[in-house]
Scaffold this active site. Structure first.
Site, short mmCIF file in Angstrom:
data_model
loop_
_atom_site.label_atom_id
_atom_site.label_comp_id
_atom_site.label_asym_id
_atom_site.label_seq_id
_atom_site.Cartn_x
_atom_site.Cartn_y
_atom_site.Cartn_z
CD GLU A 1 -7.37 -4.79 3.99
OE1 GLU A 1 -6.86 -5.52 4.85
OE2 GLU A 1 -7.03 -4.80 2.79
CG ASP B 1 -1.74 -1.14 1.44
OD1 ASP B 1 -1.72 -2.03 0.58
OD2 ASP B 1 -2.45 -1.20 2.46
#
Length: 704
Positions: free
Chosen positions: A250, A50
């Site tokens: 998320e 990420d």
């Protein structure tokens, strides 16, 4: 973040991965390895996922990201760091936040989060008039312990912490006196401390407070907190669950954008990662979005942002597999291991939970693991509707794990899962079989791999079921965990996403690095077909590395038009009419990264009948590392008002990104073609496509 079995965490960390230097500053790699992207960011080596803490200050774009300093698989989560003057050329900096205790005794990892510049020094971290940078992230604790703050954390707990920097993000100091600043989820969610993560923070001027949006991953909720000083936080509201809930939620973001450029008409957009349970036809990760209003404490989605999906209203349910009855009692004929059995709940011992089914029970043939085999045949019925709709998941083997329709002893339709426990809606068009007798057969003849099938909610209707249960930010398989830049103008929203997928991310065939980022994208809100939608376009900085190569206007394309050797890194702009008229064409598009004989290729095109853009990577080179990778992906794209279709395509050494129309539809996919796969051609299947315009531009490497 996440997305792995944390009970196995320490075993992963102690594998012989930690062999490289902690300082990940730019190495002497050539950056010409077989699959090395030439204009997408990659670290010199090791695992990345990420993007975190994207922030712009003093002419420099900072990108932090999830990074393993010791290997090319997930582990030892730290914050890597890269900087850029133009969002195109990146310099890899030393690791910003190194897992505490690395490498041999890790006590805290730094999961995903965001960074703000505390201009008014509300936190008190600033010195001598210099505003601090504050990072808020999820601390993951591999073991129970008492922290320097005196707070106690449990085994594998996730909690929210902060660090600050006084040198423009180069080095960071953890706030050990108070961390974690949000220890536990609020009531009634205290039991969710294992999945409480990914804070996204921003300053909200109307209330003169900081806002944090945090995910309660497994219960599909976003929690909204506010703070005056970035240290003490109050929970204000919760949002969800809505739309796609096939996997955990998320990496949320929440931000304002003007509609159609009108700053007097501002809406808020929320983007949320879902893993698994991404766009229909994909396996693994995806990002959905909601458009609505935010008053500083509550986000309220617009009604048009909320979807149900599934079969149409008025459907006739044939079998929902609910209730305490065996298959025999329902009139179904069982063979093999299914004799005497009944529908089951969504989870069996040793199996991941099945997602997307309705009610409490379904057909799940994972009874004795994948060794279970047999068939289930429904009672006969007369076909009286145009469509049969159903949910299906499990194995992708048309001859061994499938649901089939038989008429007069002949199989006329068959559908499989996609090697996933997520059920998706599928439909059979049975309009040609009206008033004929039929049976539905569910088969499981496989004993290994994905040797089972899941089926639920079989119904009849006069229109097909839909999987459009969400507003997908990108319809491809490799776009996840998007993060937007803080520090830009109020309504300038630039995002970068992780260009990979948790389904196969750890096995993609790259070395010595693993994973890349997408090109930066500018977001806006536009009214299209009477709905407000999130639109994406490449950042303008793109033009600095793109130079024109050829422009063609073709009066007509029939079958194939060879474009020759166009290279491995190109930008393509393709425009063509959307009307089928008398031409009767069904598909038009371009094949890229193809071998000279086109035995290996990636196809990008448009289906005129269904009005969908597609990417076909079933022959895109190395597809051997995961059985779900070689797939065909679709995304809806209506023609423009002047009845044309526009595709803006970015091809790199190991990826394609497609922007359709005004950018309301995008698709992102990795590919791993051989080095000599540099050829391209246009294709028009089913007839001729007229008035085709194509511009192909070479893209220069950002590493040289």
């Amino acid at each position: 973040m996440k997305s792995m079995n944390f009970g196995m965490l320490l075993k992963v960390l102690l594998l012989g991965a930690f062999v490289s230097q902690v300082d990940a500053a730019q190495s002497k790699e050539s950056y010409t390895e077989l699959y090395r992207p030439q204009y997408h960011y990659t670290p010199a080596q090791n695992w990345m996922n990420d993007p975190n803490g994207l922030v712009y200050a003093d002419g420099t774009y900072h990108m932090y990201y999830q990074y393993n300093p010791g290997g090319n698989t997930w582990g030892a989560m730290s914050w890597g760091h890269a900087t850029s003057d133009d969002l195109t050329h990146w310099k890899e900096e030393p690791v910003a936040l190194l897992a505490r205790g690395y490498p041999n005794n890790i006590t805290e990892m730094f999961f995903s989060g965001s960074v703000v510049i505390d201009e008014y020094n509300t936190s008190g971290f600033g010195r001598k008039g210099h505003p601090p940078w504050v990072a808020m992230y999820t601390s993951y604790y591999p073991s129970q312990q008492v922290l320097p703050s005196g707070k106690q954390v449990r085994d594998q707990q996730q909690a929210q912490s902060i660090s600050y920097s006084l040198d423009h993000g180069a080095t960071w100091t953890t706030y050990d006196d108070g961390n974690p600043i949000i220890l536990d989820p609020p009531s009634p969610y205290q039991d969710q401390y294992l999945d409480f993560r990914d804070p996204n923070i921003f300053w909200h001027q109307p209330i003169e407070k900081w806002v944090a949006v945090i995910s309660l991953a497994k219960v599909h909720k976003l929690l909204i907190y506010t703070s005056s000083n970035l240290k003490q936080w109050n929970m204000e509201s919760e949002f969800g669950p809505f739309n796609a809930v096939g996997g955990v939620w998320e990496c949320p973001n929440l931000f304002p954008l003007p509609v159609d450029g009108d700053k007097s008409k501002v809406k808020w957009a929320a983007i949320v990662g879902v893993n698994p349970g991404g766009p229909p036809g994909t396996v693994g990760s995806g990002i959905q979005n909601f458009v609505g209003d935010f008053n500083g404490s509550i986000f309220t989605p617009d009604p048009k942002s909320i979807h149900d999906g599934g079969p149409p209203d008025g459907s006739l349910i044939f079998e929902d597999f609910e209730g305490n009855r065996s298959f025999a009692d329902r009139g179904w004929v069982a063979t093999g291991d299914f004799i005497g059995t009944s529908p089951t709940a969504g989870t069996l011992p040793g199996q991941n939970p099945v997602t997307g089914f309705l009610g409490k029970q379904l057909v799940n043939t994972f009874l004795n693991g994948d060794l279970t085999t047999g068939t289930l045949t429904s009672p006969p019925f007369n076909v009286s509707y145009k469509y049969i709709n159903f949910l299906v998941g499990g194995g992708d083997n048309i001859n061994q794990t499938a649901i089939r329709l038989q008429i007069d002893g002949s199989i006329v339709h068959a559908t499989t899962g996609s090697n996933s426990e997520q059920l998706t809606w599928q439909s059979w068009d049975v309009s040609a079989f009206q008033n004929q007798s039929a049976v539905i057969e569910i088969i499981d003849l496989a004993t290994g791999g994905w040797g089972h099938i899941n089926v639920d909610e079989i119904s009849f209707a006069n229109s097909p079921a839909t999987n459009n249960n969400a507003n997908w930010l990108d319809w491809g398989p490799d776009f996840y965990a998007a993060q937007g830049y803080n520090g830009l103008a109020q309504y300038q929203r630039t995002i970068i996403s992780w260009m990979n997928n948790w389904q196969y991310g750890a096995t993609i065939p790259t070395s010595p690095w693993r994973s890349a980022m997408t090109i930066p994208r500018q977001l806006s809100l536009k009214t299209i077909d009477e709905s407000i939608v999130v639109v994406q376009q490449p950042e303008e900085s793109w033009k600095a590395i793109s130079r024109s190569r050829s422009v063609l206007t073709l009066p007509s394309v029939t079958n194939i038009y060879n474009l020759g050797d166009i290279g491995k890194a190109v930008e393509i702009q393709l425009t063509f009419p959307s009307t089928e008229a008398a031409n009767g064409k069904s598909e038009f598009g371009i094949t890229v990264r193809a071998s000279e004989d086109f035995s290996e290729q990636t196809r990008i095109g448009y289906d005129f009948t269904t009005q969908q853009v597609f990417i076909d990577r079933t022959k895109s080179g190395d597809i051997s590392f995961d059985s779900t990778f070689p797939s065909l992906y679709y995304a809806p794209l209506s023609p423009s008002l002047n009845n044309t279709v526009k595709l803006h395509i970015f091809v790199d050494w190991s990826s394609v990104e497609v922007f359709g129309g005004q950018g309301e539809t995008t698709m992102t996919a990795q590919i791993f073609p051989p080095e000599n796969a540099t050829y391209a051609q246009l294709f028009s299947e089913g007839g001729s496509t007229n008035d085709v315009q194509i511009c192909i531009s070479e893209v220069r490497s950002t590493w040289t």
